[in-house]
Scaffold this motif. Structure first.
Motif, mmCIF file in Angstrom:
data_model
loop_
_atom_site.group_PDB
_atom_site.id
_atom_site.type_symbol
_atom_site.label_atom_id
_atom_site.label_comp_id
_atom_site.label_asym_id
_atom_site.label_seq_id
_atom_site.Cartn_x
_atom_site.Cartn_y
_atom_site.Cartn_z
ATOM 1 N N ARG A 169 2.907 1.613 -11.645
ATOM 2 C CA ARG A 169 2.320 2.854 -11.158
ATOM 3 C C ARG A 169 2.428 2.873 -9.640
ATOM 4 O O ARG A 169 2.446 1.813 -8.995
ATOM 5 C CB ARG A 169 0.853 2.994 -11.581
ATOM 6 N N THR A 224 10.706 7.581 -14.025
ATOM 7 C CA THR A 224 9.468 8.218 -14.441
ATOM 8 C C THR A 224 9.311 8.117 -15.946
ATOM 9 O O THR A 224 10.295 7.926 -16.679
ATOM 10 C CB THR A 224 9.456 9.688 -14.003
ATOM 11 N N ILE A 276 -0.241 -1.093 -18.706
ATOM 12 C CA ILE A 276 0.064 -0.391 -19.961
ATOM 13 C C ILE A 276 0.883 -1.307 -20.866
ATOM 14 O O ILE A 276 1.854 -1.923 -20.431
ATOM 15 C CB ILE A 276 0.833 0.910 -19.677
ATOM 16 N N ASN A 326 -1.266 6.866 -8.515
ATOM 17 C CA ASN A 326 -1.239 6.377 -9.902
ATOM 18 C C ASN A 326 -0.163 7.020 -10.774
ATOM 19 O O ASN A 326 -0.261 6.972 -12.006
ATOM 20 C CB ASN A 326 -2.615 6.561 -10.574
ATOM 21 N N THR A 329 1.859 -3.245 -11.049
ATOM 22 C CA THR A 329 1.795 -3.182 -12.509
ATOM 23 C C THR A 329 0.671 -2.252 -12.941
ATOM 24 O O THR A 329 -0.387 -2.193 -12.315
ATOM 25 C CB THR A 329 1.569 -4.580 -13.109
ATOM 26 N N SER A 330 0.912 -1.537 -14.044
ATOM 27 C CA SER A 330 -0.091 -0.592 -14.534
ATOM 28 C C SER A 330 -0.985 -1.196 -15.611
ATOM 29 O O SER A 330 -2.073 -0.689 -15.874
ATOM 30 C CB SER A 330 0.611 0.643 -15.109
ATOM 31 N N PRO A 360 5.994 -1.935 -16.915
ATOM 32 C CA PRO A 360 5.283 -0.678 -16.635
ATOM 33 C C PRO A 360 4.606 -0.758 -15.262
ATOM 34 O O PRO A 360 3.910 -1.727 -14.967
ATOM 35 C CB PRO A 360 4.240 -0.594 -17.752
ATOM 36 N N PRO A 386 2.743 7.061 -13.078
ATOM 37 C CA PRO A 386 3.300 5.935 -13.835
ATOM 38 C C PRO A 386 4.821 5.946 -13.850
ATOM 39 O O PRO A 386 5.464 6.989 -13.669
ATOM 40 C CB PRO A 386 2.745 6.163 -15.244
#
Length: 201
Positions: free
Chosen positions: A109, A131, A150, A114, A147-148, A107, A116
């Motif tokens: 971003r 997306t 999530i 931001n 990396t996000s 995951p 994602p």
């Protein structure tokens, strides 16, 4: 005399090359040292000793393993960015499933706003960015992805890749950490997002 001068020039050239190599190695060590000092979840630092280029699975190997606390699922990164995650371990080595492998999903971003997305390997040294929703892919060449956080595993804000080109509704990106040019990596504990606090009574 000319022959002696040529030998001296060759010796000086060799000394300069060795000095430059030592300088670059020191810079890499300093970057990794800063990383291990700043990050509180580092299990250990390691040398990346091999990586596959032609096989179906894109695997790298590091020179520390279960004897040093390395376990499957742990993220592996370099100062330049994310390498992948530990796939399997032995006592003194561990195999890393790199982010360029088709089976590795990360995951991500976009840093500037931001947005994602999901990164997964293409098996050819690049990653594909999609997306998370059904709308047209918003990613463009030059976009930097991190990396996000999530879903856990990879902690937020580790550099991942930069978008190089678009192919239809897909964005193809180049990893920021190239295993062929990286010697030193850090193994981290899996990231576990802190549960959001419940509403006050």
């Amino acid at each position: 005399q000319n022959a002696a001068l040529r030998r001296q020039v060759d010796a000086n050239r060799t000394t300069l090359i060795e000095a430059e190599a030592i300088k670059q190695e020191n810079l890499r060590l300093k970057r990794l040292l800063r990383l291990t000092e700043v990050e509180t979840d580092v299990v250990g630092a390691a040398h990346l000793i091999t990586s596959t280029s032609g096989s179906i699975a894109r695997i790298a190997r590091i020179d520390i393993g279960s004897a040093r606390g390395v376990m499957p699922g742990m993220p592996v990164r370099a100062p330049e960015g994310l390498i992948g995650r530990v796939l399997r371990t032995g006592p003194s080595t561990a195999d890393i499933l790199m982010i360029i492998d088709e089976g590795n999903v990360v995951p991500v971003r976009r840093t500037r706003d931001n947005v994602p997305g999901i990164s997964h390997g293409r098996g050819d040294g690049t990653v594909e960015i999609r997306t998370l929703n059904a709308e047209r892919n918003p990613f463009k060449p030059g976009d930097v992805l991190v990396t996000s956080g999530i879903g856990g595993l990879y902690r937020p804000n580790i550099p991942v890749a930069v978008v190089a080109r678009l192919e239809g509704d897909r964005a193809v990106a180049i990893p920021l950490a190239n295993p062929s040019r990286i010697e030193l990596v850090a193994v981290q504990r899996p990231y576990r997002p802190t549960a959001a606090a419940g509403p006050a009574a």
